[in-house]
Design a protein around this motif. Structure first.
Motif, mmCIF file in Angstrom:
data_model
loop_
_atom_site.group_PDB
_atom_site.id
_atom_site.type_symbol
_atom_site.label_atom_id
_atom_site.label_comp_id
_atom_site.label_asym_id
_atom_site.label_seq_id
_atom_site.Cartn_x
_atom_site.Cartn_y
_atom_site.Cartn_z
ATOM 1 N N ASP A 359 33.179 50.563 28.278
ATOM 2 C CA ASP A 359 34.086 50.346 27.020
ATOM 3 C C ASP A 359 34.223 48.741 27.042
ATOM 4 O O ASP A 359 34.490 48.230 26.101
ATOM 5 C CB ASP A 359 35.479 50.793 27.413
ATOM 6 N N PHE A 360 33.886 48.130 28.121
ATOM 7 C CA PHE A 360 33.971 46.689 28.237
ATOM 8 C C PHE A 360 32.628 45.737 28.430
ATOM 9 O O PHE A 360 32.544 44.841 27.952
ATOM 10 C CB PHE A 360 34.810 46.426 29.382
ATOM 11 N N GLU A 361 31.402 46.508 29.340
ATOM 12 C CA GLU A 361 30.291 46.052 29.196
ATOM 13 C C GLU A 361 29.237 46.787 28.273
ATOM 14 O O GLU A 361 28.906 47.460 28.797
ATOM 15 C CB GLU A 361 30.250 46.357 30.614
ATOM 16 N N PRO A 362 28.686 45.906 27.421
ATOM 17 C CA PRO A 362 27.624 46.420 26.608
ATOM 18 C C PRO A 362 26.387 46.969 27.327
ATOM 19 O O PRO A 362 25.707 48.010 26.821
ATOM 20 C CB PRO A 362 27.302 45.350 25.614
ATOM 21 N N LEU A 363 26.176 46.190 28.595
ATOM 22 C CA LEU A 363 24.951 46.708 29.155
ATOM 23 C C LEU A 363 25.180 47.986 29.923
ATOM 24 O O LEU A 363 24.117 48.932 29.899
ATOM 25 C CB LEU A 363 24.734 45.620 30.334
ATOM 26 N N HIS A 364 26.290 48.258 30.602
ATOM 27 C CA HIS A 364 26.496 49.617 30.971
ATOM 28 C C HIS A 364 26.562 50.621 29.723
ATOM 29 O O HIS A 364 25.849 51.541 30.285
ATOM 30 C CB HIS A 364 27.979 49.525 31.610
ATOM 31 N N ASN A 365 27.102 50.270 28.860
ATOM 32 C CA ASN A 365 27.021 51.218 27.622
ATOM 33 C C ASN A 365 25.745 51.758 27.196
ATOM 34 O O ASN A 365 25.315 52.820 27.168
ATOM 35 C CB ASN A 365 27.881 50.812 26.376
ATOM 36 N N GLN A 366 24.653 50.870 27.339
ATOM 37 C CA GLN A 366 23.411 50.799 26.889
ATOM 38 C C GLN A 366 22.670 51.789 27.893
ATOM 39 O O GLN A 366 22.023 52.641 27.512
ATOM 40 C CB GLN A 366 22.728 49.358 26.468
ATOM 41 N N ALA A 367 22.771 51.399 29.077
ATOM 42 C CA ALA A 367 22.108 52.234 30.228
ATOM 43 C C ALA A 367 22.563 53.599 30.099
ATOM 44 O O ALA A 367 21.704 54.629 30.095
ATOM 45 C CB ALA A 367 22.638 51.716 31.540
ATOM 46 N N LEU A 368 24.041 53.995 29.840
ATOM 47 C CA LEU A 368 24.607 55.247 29.816
ATOM 48 C C LEU A 368 23.825 55.930 28.597
ATOM 49 O O LEU A 368 23.558 57.312 28.744
ATOM 50 C CB LEU A 368 26.084 55.160 29.733
ATOM 51 N N GLN A 369 23.885 55.242 27.446
ATOM 52 C CA GLN A 369 23.405 55.721 26.241
ATOM 53 C C GLN A 369 21.677 56.335 26.268
ATOM 54 O O GLN A 369 21.383 57.445 26.141
ATOM 55 C CB GLN A 369 23.542 55.217 24.840
ATOM 56 N N LEU A 370 20.806 55.273 27.165
ATOM 57 C CA LEU A 370 19.586 55.744 27.460
ATOM 58 C C LEU A 370 19.375 56.841 27.979
ATOM 59 O O LEU A 370 18.938 57.857 28.035
ATOM 60 C CB LEU A 370 18.758 54.667 27.884
ATOM 61 N N ILE A 371 20.456 56.993 29.146
ATOM 62 C CA ILE A 371 20.367 58.373 30.197
ATOM 63 C C ILE A 371 20.600 59.546 29.270
ATOM 64 O O ILE A 371 19.852 60.783 29.262
ATOM 65 C CB ILE A 371 21.164 58.138 31.515
ATOM 66 N N TRP A 372 21.574 59.381 28.429
ATOM 67 C CA TRP A 372 21.981 60.685 27.799
ATOM 68 C C TRP A 372 20.872 60.975 26.537
ATOM 69 O O TRP A 372 20.332 62.279 26.508
ATOM 70 C CB TRP A 372 23.245 60.278 27.104
#
Length: 783
Positions: A359-372
């Protein structure tokens, strides 16, 4: 002290306090006066005279009497004394020169030499090259450097750097590098100069002799941050605010990582070029590049940390270092490679302890979206509010940040690498698990995090700065690849064993056992054997081996609280050993002076030195290493009165081992020095050298035994600002032994009381409201 100078008619006029006689009349003078000359002095005109110099005199007094004796017209202030190696004679080393009967030269004073060189730098004529050659040697001398700086020599030198190329540029950069070994005088270097050095390094056309000093300059600027200031400067620079400490006026400790990195960002190819030079055929160039990367890693600041580490990973520096490990010409690079390993332990630990916050780190969100997205699944809903998304990937809850709480960003990076390496396999295995009953599904997300935790435990990723590995760890530098192999192994064992949800702890234990087997003898084992262990081992064979291991060790040791306790004790043990090693340095010890293997003098022609022994002692401020050279060992008093010479700890860039050999014929009459060949220049296994930032050696010593060698090499490494690596197995085993002993002592109470240790500790619920405060207990308050 008196001196006699022949005059016309053979009469003598007494001179005080220096005796100066022409070389041809030395014998008659000695016979008649009874005074023995101590040194030969050669004038600028080539005249050599024999002199007797009293050790109690100052250098100025000696020069003044020489001028009177030799009837020189110029005032004494324009002269100085140097030895045959052009080392300036000062009040600190005068006694040493007299005692050694060193031949001296009467030459121009540093003020005259500085004025001449500054004038030549300004003229930019054919004399420039020779002036820079002299400057790069003289600038290391404090007296010369002061005169050079007073005459605005730094500005002239910077102008030469800005407008030169080729050998002239190399000489000028080397002079600047040597000037920056001092703790003063270069605080006026601005961003334009730093950018110029960055541009020089970024160019692939820059020759090696230009890149070497440029790399060293950039490294020095990175390390010159306010927090690195020592002694009084550090106290002055201390700050109670949240911002960085501000340097005192005139301090060179005003640069640091942020200042340098800001200029590096303007030349995008700098890091790439530096990394490419790790494969240079010039070992020194590879060494300097490795040292710069290590310095950047050790000093990376929080605001730029993510960006810099991302660049390091993008350029695959790990792979370049692994190639250096496997090369056959890495003797000079061993220490730097171990430093890089220690720095990567810090990086790995920081990633492991950095929370995943999509929710606060765009890179974390991008990695999770790629995994999904690569799983090719659709999100479902349990009800109108609760989604079913991450549970489909094998996580226990939908709070994905909470799922990665034990392994942090490191666990997220490992899972992302696993997915990206083979997206089709990822989608296949996820959908295959969903086709099974819930009881038979392998929780892939949870398994990935467990494997990350197992590998962190195997490589002792316990805390920053606590790396004790003394050998190369190429598999550790391939952390993500090993994680991928181990996760493949976990999934295969799950399928072959027909496991269910209750068997998850058993599969974790099985994988832990396989990790230990597959990664043993890491420094010499080929990669294909690791792949074979993980990809081809059969479940039955692995299980049988694990059962044998379980018979030999208590299952209690594998439980999470015990592993956490071991990590805590490991850090305490490391700190205890560090203090013990530094205490040895404070006590001091005798060593034998050694011959650097890089010397070009044939060993057969070397004579036994007049002072083969050296006593070293660290001062209480941990800032200087004081020493004295002696013909024989003698009882050294406490304190520093008997130790006139010193080496600044901040100038030690590396503690290299196995670098020098004993002098011939020394070991034959000394029982406590290991025997060596009297003909071949073979390195002593108990030798070490203290290397400076310029690549030269500050000291070459040979320890009398293995214990003292381990105490001093590791103690000096632990003192370094960049947190050097441990060099000896003694220290590594000592830390491990203390950890195990402490663990067993802690467990005695538990085993005696038959306390049941849970496999996992669940945190309690958070407070219901904020109506509380932390009490400041004052036990010493008056009644």
């Amino acid at each position: 002290m008196s001196a006699n100078v022949p005059e016309e008619g053979g009469s003598r006029r007494p001179i005080t306090p220096t005796q100066a006689n022409s070389h041809t009349n030395g014998k008659s003078s000695q016979a008649k006066t009874g005074l023995v000359p101590t040194n030969n002095v050669t004038t600028k005109e080539g005249l050599t005279v024999r002199t007797r110099i009293e050790p109690s005199l100052s250098v100025d007094d000696v020069i003044r009497q020489l001028c009177i004796s030799l009837k020189l017209k110029d005032p004494p202030a324009v002269y100085a004394l140097r030895d045959e190696n052009d080392e300036l004679v000062t009040n600190d080393n005068l006694r040493k020169k007299i005692k050694g009967k060193v031949n001296l030269k009467l030459v121009n004073a540093p003020a005259i030499e500085a004025a001449e060189i500054v004038e030549k730098l300004n003229a930019r004529d054919t004399r420039l090259g020779l002036a820079l050659i002299s400057l790069r040697k003289l600038i290391r001398e404090e007296q010369f450097a002061n005169q050079f700086l007073q005459r605005d020599g730094l500005r002239e030198l910077i102008d030469v750097i800005n407008n030169s190329h080729g050998n002239i540029l190399a000489y000028a950069l080397t002079a600047m590098q040597n000037l920056m070994e001092l703790d003063y005088g270069w605080s006026s270097l601005d961003n334009d100069f730093i950018l110029k050095v960055v541009q020089i390094l970024s160019s692939e056309n820059s020759p090696i002799n230009v890149c070497r000093p440029a790399t060293a300059i950039l490294k020095r600027l990175v390390e010159a941050d306010p927090s690195s200031a020592s002694g009084q400067n550090a106290a002055t620079a201390a700050s109670t605010s949240k911002g960085p400490p501000s340097p005192p006026p005139g301090s060179v400790y005003r640069y640091g990582f942020d200042v340098v990195f800001e200029q590096m960002r303007k030349e995008k190819r700098l890091l790439e070029t530096v990394v490419n030079r790790l494969g240079s055929g010039d070992t020194t160039m590879a060494l300097y590049s490795m040292m710069l990367i290590n310095s950047l890693l050790a000093h990376a600041s929080d605001p730029r940390w993510d960006e810099f580490i991302a660049d390091i990973e993008r350029l695959n520096v790990r792979k370049a270092v692994i190639r250096l490990m496997s090369s056959h010409t890495i003797e000079d690079l061993t220490s730097c490679i171990l430093d890089f390993q220690a720095n990567m332990v810090r990086v790995t630990f920081r990633k492991k302890t950095t929370l995943v916050e999509p929710d606060f780190e765009p890179l974390h969100n991008q990695a999770l979206q790629l995994i999904w997205e690569k799983s090719k699944l659709q999100e479902d809903r349990e009800d109108a509010i609760t989604p079913i998304k991450w549970r489909k990937l094998g996580f226990e809850t939908e709070d994905i940040g909470h799922e990665f709480r034990e392994v942090g960003v490191l666990g997220l990076d490992c899972l992302k690498y696993f997915v990206e390496k083979d997206p089709d396999y990822w989608a296949k295995v996820v959908q295959e698990q969903l086709s099974r009953s819930e009881e038979r599904r392998c929780p892939i997300g949870k398994a990935s995090n467990e494997v990350t935790d197992l590998l962190s435990e195997h490589w002792a990723i316990y805390a920053p700065g606590y790396s004790t590995s003394t050998t190369f760890q190429p598999f550790f530098l391939n952390f993500h690849k090993v994680h991928s192999l181990a996760l493949h192994f976990f999934l295969r064992m799950w399928n072959e064993s027909g496991a269910s949800a209750d068997d998850f702890p058993r599969l974790v234990a099985l994988t832990r056992s396989q990790v230990k087997v597959a990664l043993k003898r890491e420094n010499i084992r080929p990669w294909h054997e690791v792949e074979q262990e993980f990809l081809e081992s059969e479940y039955r064979a692995v299980r049988e081996r694990q059962m044998q291991e379980l018979e030999m060790e208590d299952d209690i040791m594998s439980k999470t609280p015990i592993r956490d306790l071991r990590a805590k004790l490991y850090k305490e043990s490391y700190e205890f050993v560090r203090q013990q090693r530094i205490h040895c340095l404070l006590e001091g010890a005798w060593f034998m002076n050694g011959i650097p293997l890089a010397t070009t003098v044939p060993r057969e022609t070397m004579r036994r030195p007049t002072r083969p022994w050296r006593f070293l002692r660290l001062d209480a401020g941990l800032k200087y290493l004081h020493y004295v050279d002696s013909a024989v060992k003698f009882p050294v008093r406490k304190g520093l009165e008997d130790l006139p010479e010193r080496i600044e700890i901040a100038m030690i860039s590396e503690v290299a081992t196995g670098t020098c050999a004993p002098f011939p014929h020394i070991q034959r009459d000394q029982a406590d020095i290991p025997l060596g060949s009297s003909s071949a220049m073979l390195p002593s296994p108990l030798s070490f050298s203290l290397l400076s930032t310029s690549g030269g050696s500050l000291a070459d010593q040979i320890a009398p035994d293995q214990a003292r060698w381990a105490d001093w090499t590791d103690g000096l490494n632990m003192l370094r600002r960049d947190g050097g690596h441990v060099a000896s197995q003694e220290t590594e085993l000592f830390v491990q032994a203390l950890t195990e002993i402490g663990l067993k002592i802690k467990l005695l109470d538990l085993s005696g009381e038959r306390v049941e240790i849970p496999s996992r500790l669940e945190p309690g619920p958070p407070p219901m409201n904020s109506d509380f405060f932390f009490s400041d207990l004052a036990y010493d308050a008056p009644a």
